[in-house]
Motif scaffolding. Structure first.
Motif, PDB file in Angstrom:
ATOM      1  N   GLY A  84     -29.067   2.131  -8.964  1.00 19.95           N
ATOM      2  CA  GLY A  84     -28.255   1.851  -7.770  1.00 19.95           C
ATOM      3  C   GLY A  84     -28.360   0.220  -7.855  1.00 19.95           C
ATOM      4  N   THR A 124     -28.428   9.019  -8.295  1.00 17.07           N
ATOM      5  CA  THR A 124     -27.375   8.113  -7.671  1.00 17.07           C
ATOM      6  C   THR A 124     -26.322   8.287  -8.000  1.00 17.07           C
ATOM      7  OG1 THR A 124     -29.393   6.414  -7.768  1.00 17.07           O
ATOM      8  CG2 THR A 124     -27.121   5.683  -7.377  1.00 17.07           C
ATOM      9  N   PHE A 159     -26.913   8.930  -2.326  1.00 20.27           N
ATOM     10  CA  PHE A 159     -28.161   8.831  -3.208  1.00 20.27           C
ATOM     11  C   PHE A 159     -28.521  10.413  -2.652  1.00 20.27           C
ATOM     12  CE2 PHE A 159     -33.063   8.588  -3.008  1.00 20.27           C
ATOM     13  CZ  PHE A 159     -33.239   8.139  -4.438  1.00 20.27           C
ATOM     14  N   GLU A 204     -33.798   6.060 -10.009  1.00 22.20           N
ATOM     15  CA  GLU A 204     -32.359   6.037  -9.712  1.00 22.20           C
ATOM     16  C   GLU A 204     -32.125   4.855  -8.801  1.00 22.20           C
ATOM     17  OE1 GLU A 204     -30.175   8.072 -10.601  1.00 22.20           O
ATOM     18  OE2 GLU A 204     -31.707   9.058 -11.806  1.00 22.20           O
TER      19      GLU A 204
END
Length: 511
Positions: free
Chosen positions: A162, A188, A175, A158
């Motif tokens: 991001g 995310t 998050f 994730e």
């Protein structure tokens, strides 16, 4: 069955959390609601969720610090993901038709969130997918490493999304981490409107960034895994012996004259031990090449305890008294061209005395520089193992090597000082192993065109490419193609999950 007990306990904990969650919401609504908003925690049925915006600034800072390097990295990630996708599809389809509980073939293993590993068999080229299930094909006592490796991989995955999103000026809304039963999964939250306005290549960089980060993490973890002995060489000896880290209570090697926790093992018979692989190799060698011993003629004449010979049901010669458990019938391995040395073909000798007074190991009489070659007459399911320990007397065991591998655990990390136990380095290496395997699995499973995976969004994005739009101008047709591809991919993944969990359930119930 232990896994079922653990899951039952976890479910009970969730029920208790839900009860108190409902109780506090009804009796202490405002302070409890403020607590949940402040911490970002949410309690749901068999699921815990934590959400935060505190990491947004850090992700933006990391992404803008080296934009050119990240842009180049994410471009490579797109190419790798597009190459991996057809390979993943082929493997999933083949495995959906060929998954078998007893087949030994090349396979990719994946946990609930996805992991990958390879095991090739020289006779079979079938490719399979196999799920790692704690207590079935994953040791239940390593479940903590399993969960930690999944959490690390999920967060890194994730984080890739991001960083790529910030690089393309897409806002990060937050998050978080879901814990579904015992499986951690990070996520995310991006601004979907801004994401959908990106050009195809930029959008692909965001979609493929998680897969690419898992591939990078897998490579780094693997390099650290193979480098662990060198990294810990200052505090551990890693290539000249193994150390006993644990023994089961029912181990046949226990007792006053057996192995003990902390014993440093240097060799088994004439086979030198350097690490865990050579430990298992030496144990296997005792079956394929049963030991024979070079002993002197005088020793044989002085220690022979023979009784009239008889034949056992398995065809072996018995020349020792049935009550004499410390001795065994030995066969004289005489050469065809050897002169008569006035020694009988079979004689009863004390095993420990014979080993301690031997000049070395042999397979035939010609290999003995001193004395003559004598081989113990034992069945094919047992062998004699002389386990040499550092600074301790040898342990002599008669039995099958499986008795040792099943009840004795060893480590290649022999401490140079008592300040560090082998467990420290073993734990790090075990975690790195799971991180590597699960990183490859997450990359593999997420690239699959299946609903809920990154592959679904990658396929949808590819169908909006200008070249495809020129060939298929109707949006409805492109949407239909995307639907068909993702539905078929989801169907094969579902079939595979059903087959694997059915086999896993069968294994659990048969234990």
């Amino acid at each position: 069955m232990e896994l079922i007990v653990i899951l039952a306990i976890v479910v009970a904990i969730y029920v208790v959390l839900l009860f108190f969650d409902g109780f506090f919401k009804s009796c202490m609504h405002y302070p409890y609601d403020a607590f949940l908003r402040g911490t970002g925690l949410t309690v749901k049925f068999l699921r815990l969720q934590w959400h935060t915006t505190a990491l947004n600034r850090s992700i933006v800072k990391w992404s803008t610090k080296y934009p050119k390097i990240l842009e180049c990295s994410f471009n490579i990630g797109v190419y790798c993901s597009l190459v991996l996708m057809p390979f993943a599809v082929v493997m999933i389809v083949i495995s959906s038709f060929h998954t078998n509980a007893h087949r030994h073939s090349a396979r990719v293993t994946a946990p609930a969130a996805g992991s990958a590993g390879a095991d090739a068999h020289h006779d079979r080229r079938t490719v399979e997918i196999d799920l790692l299930v704690p207590g079935v094909n994953l040791p239940l006592n390593e479940i903590g490493y399993y969960i930690a490796a999944l959490a690390i991989n999920s967060v890194v995955h994730e984080l890739g999304h991001g960083l790529a999103a910030v690089l393309e000026d897409v806002q990060i809304k937050g998050f978080g981490i879901h814990v579904l039963l015992i499986i951690p999964m990070a996520y995310t939250q991006l601004d979907s409107d801004q994401l959908n306005t990106l050009k195809v290549w930029k959008k692909l960089r965001v979609m493929c960034a998680g897969i690419w980060h898992n591939l990078i993490l897998g490579l780094i973890a693997y390099l650290l895994f193979i480098a662990t002995p060198a990294l810990f060489s200052a505090i551990y000896r890693t290539n000249d012996a193994v150390i006993v880290t644990s023994m089961k209570d029912n181990s046949p090697l226990g007792g006053t004259r057996g192995l003990e926790h902390g014993d440093i093992i240097k060799s088994i018979n004439s086979c030198e031990i350097h690490h865990e692989d050579s430990w298992f190799g030496c144990l296997l060698k005792t079956i394929h090449f049963p030991p024979a011993y070079c002993v002197s003629t005088d020793f044989v004449h002085l220690n022979d305890e023979s009784v009239p010979m008889s034949h056992k049901n398995d065809g072996l010669i018995e020349c020792c008294d049935s009550d004499n458990t410390a001795s065994s019938c030995f066969e004289y391995m005489v050469d065809a061209n050897e002169d008569d040395v006035a020694l009988p073909q079979h004689m009863c000798l004390n095993i420990r005395k014979t080993i301690e007074n031997s000049f070395g190991y042999c397979q035939n009489n010609g290999q003995c520089s001193e004395g003559h070659c004598f081989k113990p007459s034992i069945n094919n399911y047992t062998t004699i193992m002389q386990i040499r320990r550092e600074s301790k007397p040898d342990v002599i065991y008669i039995g099958h090597p499986a008795d040792i591998t099943r009840t004795v655990t060893v480590s290649r990390f022999v401490p140079k000082t008592r300040l560090f136990a082998p467990r420290f380095a073993d734990s790090i290496q075990l975690l790195l192993k799971y991180v590597t395997v699960f990183a490859l699995g997450l990359a593999f499973i997420n690239v699959m065109p299946c609903y809920g995976f990154d592959g679904q969004h990658i396929v949808n994005t590819l169908l909006t490419d200008g070249t495809i739009q020129q060939r298929i101008p109707q949006k409805s047709k492109r949407d239909m193609i995307s639907l068909v591809v993702n539905v078929i991919g989801t169907l094969f993944v579902f079939i595979l999950l059903i087959k694997v969990f059915w086999l896993s359930l069968h294994r659990v119930m048969s234990v």
